[in-house]
Structures are given as structure tokens and as C-alpha cells.
Enzyme design. Structure first.
Site, PDB file in Angstrom:
ATOM      1  N   LYS A  73       3.688   3.743  -0.810  1.00  0.00           N
ATOM      2  CA  LYS A  73       5.068   3.608  -1.544  1.00  0.00           C
ATOM      3  C   LYS A  73       5.441   2.211  -1.382  1.00  0.00           C
ATOM      4  CE  LYS A  73       6.414   8.501  -0.640  1.00  0.00           C
ATOM      5  NZ  LYS A  73       7.158   9.367   0.151  1.00  0.00           N
ATOM      6  N   TYR A  74       4.990   1.566  -0.597  1.00  0.00           N
ATOM      7  CA  TYR A  74       5.379  -0.004  -0.238  1.00  0.00           C
ATOM      8  C   TYR A  74       5.184  -0.968  -1.603  1.00  0.00           C
ATOM      9  CZ  TYR A  74       6.316   0.356   4.321  1.00  0.00           C
ATOM     10  OH  TYR A  74       6.879   0.700   5.816  1.00  0.00           O
ATOM     11  N   VAL A 112       0.889  -1.130   0.144  1.00  0.00           N
ATOM     12  CA  VAL A 112      -0.047   0.082   0.212  1.00  0.00           C
ATOM     13  C   VAL A 112       0.882   1.241  -0.020  1.00  0.00           C
ATOM     14  CG1 VAL A 112      -1.773   1.286   1.358  1.00  0.00           C
ATOM     15  CG2 VAL A 112      -1.839  -1.299   1.284  1.00  0.00           C
ATOM     16  N   GLU A 169       1.139  -7.307  15.366  1.00  0.00           N
ATOM     17  CA  GLU A 169       2.142  -8.374  16.134  1.00  0.00           C
ATOM     18  C   GLU A 169       1.781  -8.878  17.408  1.00  0.00           C
ATOM     19  OE1 GLU A 169       6.158  -8.448  14.362  1.00  0.00           O
ATOM     20  OE2 GLU A 169       6.463  -7.694  16.561  1.00  0.00           O
ATOM     21  N   ASP A 202       5.202 -10.018   4.849  1.00  0.00           N
ATOM     22  CA  ASP A 202       5.429  -8.477   4.743  1.00  0.00           C
ATOM     23  C   ASP A 202       5.995  -8.484   3.381  1.00  0.00           C
ATOM     24  OD1 ASP A 202       4.688  -7.685   7.076  1.00  0.00           O
ATOM     25  OD2 ASP A 202       6.714  -6.407   7.523  1.00  0.00           O
ATOM     26  N   VAL A 203       6.095  -7.188   2.933  1.00  0.00           N
ATOM     27  CA  VAL A 203       6.397  -6.994   1.381  1.00  0.00           C
ATOM     28  C   VAL A 203       7.756  -6.517   1.325  1.00  0.00           C
ATOM     29  CG1 VAL A 203       5.341  -4.531   0.982  1.00  0.00           C
ATOM     30  CG2 VAL A 203       5.916  -6.277  -0.905  1.00  0.00           C
TER      31      VAL A 203
HETATM   32  N1  UDP Z   1       2.627  -1.805   4.456  1.00  0.00           N
HETATM   33  C1  UDP Z   1       2.212  -1.148   3.585  1.00  0.00           C
HETATM   34  N2  UDP Z   1       2.097   0.259   3.212  1.00  0.00           N
HETATM   35  C2  UDP Z   1       2.657   1.050   4.424  1.00  0.00           C
HETATM   36  C3  UDP Z   1       2.951   0.460   5.323  1.00  0.00           C
HETATM   37  C4  UDP Z   1       3.072  -1.032   5.555  1.00  0.00           C
HETATM   38  O1  UDP Z   1       1.983  -1.788   2.345  1.00  0.00           O
HETATM   39  O2  UDP Z   1       2.666   2.406   4.201  1.00  0.00           O
HETATM   40  C5  UDP Z   1       2.339  -3.129   4.657  1.00  0.00           C
HETATM   41  C6  UDP Z   1       3.599  -3.923   3.908  1.00  0.00           C
HETATM   42  O3  UDP Z   1       3.215  -5.167   3.545  1.00  0.00           O
HETATM   43  C7  UDP Z   1       5.003  -4.048   5.092  1.00  0.00           C
HETATM   44  C8  UDP Z   1       3.786  -4.476   6.333  1.00  0.00           C
HETATM   45  O4  UDP Z   1       2.513  -3.557   6.212  1.00  0.00           O
HETATM   46  O5  UDP Z   1       5.700  -4.883   4.748  1.00  0.00           O
HETATM   47  C9  UDP Z   1       4.307  -4.154   7.578  1.00  0.00           C
HETATM   48  O6  UDP Z   1       4.718  -2.786   7.883  1.00  0.00           O
HETATM   49  P1  UDP Z   1       6.285  -2.485   7.990  1.00  0.00           P
HETATM   50  O7  UDP Z   1       7.120  -3.168   7.044  1.00  0.00           O
HETATM   51  O8  UDP Z   1       6.615  -0.936   7.686  1.00  0.00           O
HETATM   52  O9  UDP Z   1       6.580  -2.809   9.445  1.00  0.00           O
HETATM   53  P2  UDP Z   1       7.599  -3.357   9.992  1.00  0.00           P
HETATM   54  O10 UDP Z   1       8.130  -4.881   9.364  1.00  0.00           O
HETATM   55  O11 UDP Z   1       8.904  -2.393   9.826  1.00  0.00           O
HETATM   56  O12 UDP Z   1       7.422  -3.512  11.588  1.00  0.00           O
HETATM   57 MN    MN Z   2       8.341  -5.130   7.216  1.00  0.00          MN
END
Ligand code: UDP
Ligand code: MN
Length: 358
Positions: A127-128, A125, A306, A214-215
Site C-alpha cells: 500500500k505504500y 511496496v 536502522e 523512505d517513501v
Molecule cells: N515500506 C514499503 N512497504 C511497506 C512497509 C515499508 O514500501 O509495507 C518501505 C517504505 O519505503 C517506507 C520504508 O519501507 O517508507 C520504511 O517503513 P516505514 O515508513 O513504515 O517505517 P517508519 O518510518 O514508520 O519507521
Molecule cells: Mn517511514
């Protein structure tokens, strides 16, 4: 006269000889032609017989390799544990998957014939979407290779999908449109609900297992069917040496994700979890309900979904645990002796830049 006649006879004989020579040559030519034909036929037949034999023997060799492998896979030695440096089974008898604890060929043979489809959800979602290319390219190299994989990409920007990723045979990608959320935390909070709905609405018809990833991650090495189980979770790479009282569980009693200091098995990271559809459905449904209860009283658990995942997995023990090999972090050194290889890891990102609406 006599001499003249003789000359003529001689000429006649010469002429006759000439005639005879031409006929002989023709005969010989025909013989040569037939001989060549027979030889060519022979060569073709020999070649056909040879290639048939070769293919038969190759098949036999192949069969033998498989057979030999089955017969020759290393014998498990009850008195010689494969890993003595790490825990390989939980107190509730679930395996913890580490390099060295399984034979990839034995695992592949056990799973490949089952025609399994693994649904794989990933959110991209805002910029991801920029992480999708590396994520998908590396997944095609290392994730469930040889099995059918159906990626479900949840995004608000279908136009930003990478268009140059080639999917292997039996691998599909569907786009699920989601709205743009007001805050990045919202994505984490809504993920459980969206996965639950997707399982109920369509994934349940077309898959045996589901993985939620996660992406902002990249595969580096095999993540195969050894990771499949009814309920699968991965041990967080930053906290596995900590006592449970120091795990970053939700500690406020007001949250439904609350875990007291003297409880807990492992701290699981939400970057990868999965299992059989029914089990993951139940997990996402419970977490979603708890997230909504928290929201109704104005509480957001310390690590959003989480925290709820950890609460759920404390009460519903995972049937298989993935070691931190399966959820490493590029920001963490790879010098730990127990990490023989990194299979899947978070890439380093500029959170402030990539997360919108901080
Ligand atoms: N994500 C997304 N857009 C965003 C924030 C999060 O698509 O603006 C999705 C994405 O799949 C990402 C997951 O939510 O991998 C978890 O967020 P993030 O990776 O930022 O969390 P972290 O792993 O750093 O705790
Ligand atoms: Mn992540």
C-alpha cells in the site's frame, strides 16, 4: 476668333497643367513611397541594433550579477559563528548541516558545473505506493533542483505508479520490481540487500552519489547539494536531546547491531542516508551481512536496518551529518527554536492500515 483662340489656348494650358499635375503627383507618390521604404528600413535596422545592444547588455548584467555575487557573498567571520545554538561540527570534524551554516548560492555554484547525477532509491511496496505521488511531486520542487536525479522506485506494484508526475529536465525514473514480502519488517530487512545489488548491477554506471529515502515523506524546502558528501546520515528528530545511554540502539549482545550504553555519537534515522556510491555500497553490504548473521540465529534488531545503520556509522563516521531539518516528523511540533525550517519530513500515517501482514 482671338478670344476663341485664347480660350482654346487656355484649355490647352489647362490640359497641359492637368498632365503636369498628374506627373508631379506620381513623382511625389514615388518619392513618398521611397521615403516610407527608407524610413521602414531605418526602423527595422534601429530595432535590430537596439535588440542586439539590449541582449548584449542583458548578458553583461547577468554576468555581472554572477560576478558580483561571487565577489559579494557574505564574508565568513572567524570570530562570529553563524550558529551558536547548535553543534555545527562533530568531534571528528564533519559538518552538521543546519539552516544558516551555508550559502545556497555559493553551494549551487560549486556543484552545478560538475554534471552530477544523484541516484535516489525509494521503496513503495504494497500500500505504500500511495505515498509516491506527493513524494515525487515535492521532490521535483525541492530535491537536488538543478542536478540530474535518477529515481529508482522499488515496487511490487508497477501498475500503481502515479502517472501524472512531470519530471524536470535531466530527471529520470526507473522501476525496479521486487517481490511482495511476507511481513512489513521484511522490507526494512531486505532494503540494504536490494540497494547493494542495485548499486552493483546498474546504479554504479550512471551516478556519482546515491540517496536512499523512505517513501512516506514529503519535501517542504530545499534539500540540495549541501547534503552531498562521501557518507551522509541524518540525525533523528526525536532523540537529539537524549543522552546516548537512552538512544534506542540495539542493546542485546546477541545481535551484531549491539552498542553498549557508553558508546555512540548521535542516533541516526534510516529514512535518509547516502553518499558516494562506493561508500554507500560498503555500508549496505556490511549491514546486509549483519542482518543475515542475525537472521541465522533468529534475532531481529530492535529497529531492523536502522539499528544496523547506527552500528555501522559508529565505526565508520559519516563525513557529513544532516540536522533534523532534513528528517523531521509531521507528528512532532515545529516549535523547537533550533529548527529554522523543515526541509523533509515523515507524513502521519495509520501504520495498522498501511502496513500489510503486521
Ligand atoms: N515500506 C514499503 N512497504 C511497506 C512497509 C515499508 O514500501 O509495507 C518501505 C517504505 O519505503 C517506507 C520504508 O519501507 O517508507 C520504511 O517503513 P516505514 O515508513 O513504515 O517505517 P517508519 O518510518 O514508520 O519507521
Ligand atoms: Mn517511514
Amino acid at each position: 476668333m482671338t478670344s476663341l483662340r485664347l480660350v482654346m489656348v487656355g484649355r490647352l494650358l489647362v490640359v497641359c497643367n492637368c498632365c503636369c499635375n498628374t506627373a508631379n503627383e506620381r513623382m511625389r507618390g514615388r518619392e513618398h513611397f521611397l521615403l516610407s521604404l527608407v524610413m521602414a528600413g531605418g526602423v527595422v535596422i534601429c530595432w535590430l541594433v537596439f535588440s542586439y545592444c539590449a541582449s548584449v547588455s542583458l548578458n553583461q548584467v547577468h554576468r555581472q550579477v554572477v560576478l558580483n555575487h561571487r565577489l559579494q557573498s557574505k564574508q565568513a567571520q572567524l570570530m562570529e559563528p553563524v550558529r551558536t545554538d547548535v553543534l555545527t561540527v562533530t568531534p571528528w570534524l564533519a559538518p552538521i548541516v543546519w539552516e544558516g551554516t551555508f550559502d545556497p548560492q555559493v553551494i549551487d555554484e560549486a556543484f552545478m558545473s560538475q554534471n552530477l547525477t544523484i541516484a535516489t532509491t525509494v521503496f513503495a511496496v504494497g500500500k505504500y505506493t500511495r505515498f509516491l505521488q506527493d513524494f515525487l511531486e515535492s521532490a521535483e520542487k525541492h530535491f537536488m533542483v538543478g542536478l540530474d536525479v535518477h529515481y529508482y522506485v522499488f515496487t511490487d506494484r508497477p501498475g500503481n505508479m502515479p502517472d501524472n508526475v512531470t519530471l524536470g529536465v535531466g530527471r529520470l525514473l526507473s522501476i525496479v520490481r521486487v517481490p511482495k514480502f511476507a511481513r512489513w519488517q521484511e522490507i526494512s530487512l531486505r532494503r540494504m540487500e536490494l540497494i547493494q545489488t542495485a548499486i552493483k548491477d546498474h546504479i554504479h554506471r550512471g551516478a556519482n552519489y546515491i540517496f536512499c529515502l523512505d517513501v512516506d515523506m514529503r519535501f517542504h524546502s530545499r534539500v540540495g547539494p549541501e547534503a552531498l558528501g562521501r557518507l551522509v546520515a541524518a540525525i533523528h528528530p526525536w532523540f537529539y536531546t537524549y543522552p546516548r545511554s537512552q538512544y534506542p540502539y540495539e542493546r542485546r549482545t546477541i545481535s551484531t547491531a549491539y552498542i553498549p550504553l557508553d558508546q555512540g555519537d548521535f542516533y541516526y534515522q534510516a529514512n535518509i542516508f547516502g553518499g558516494a556510491l562506493e561508500d554507500v555500497y560498503r555500508l549496505t553490504k556490511t549491514c546486509r551481512e549483519h542482518l543475515e548473521v542475525d537472521k541465522s540465529v533468529g534475532v531481529e534488531a530492535v529497529w531492523q536496518e536502522e539499528s544496523h545503520l547506527n552500528w555501522y556509522l559508529l565505526r565508520n563516521k559519516p563525513t557529513k551529518l544532516l540536522s533534523p531539518e532534513y528528517v523531521w516528523d509531521d507528528a512532532k511540533e515545529r516549535d523547537a527554536k533550533e529548527i529554522k525550517l523543515v526541509r523533509f519530513s515523515s507524513v502521519i500515517k495509520n501504520k495498522a492500515e498501511v502496513r500489510e501482514n503486521l
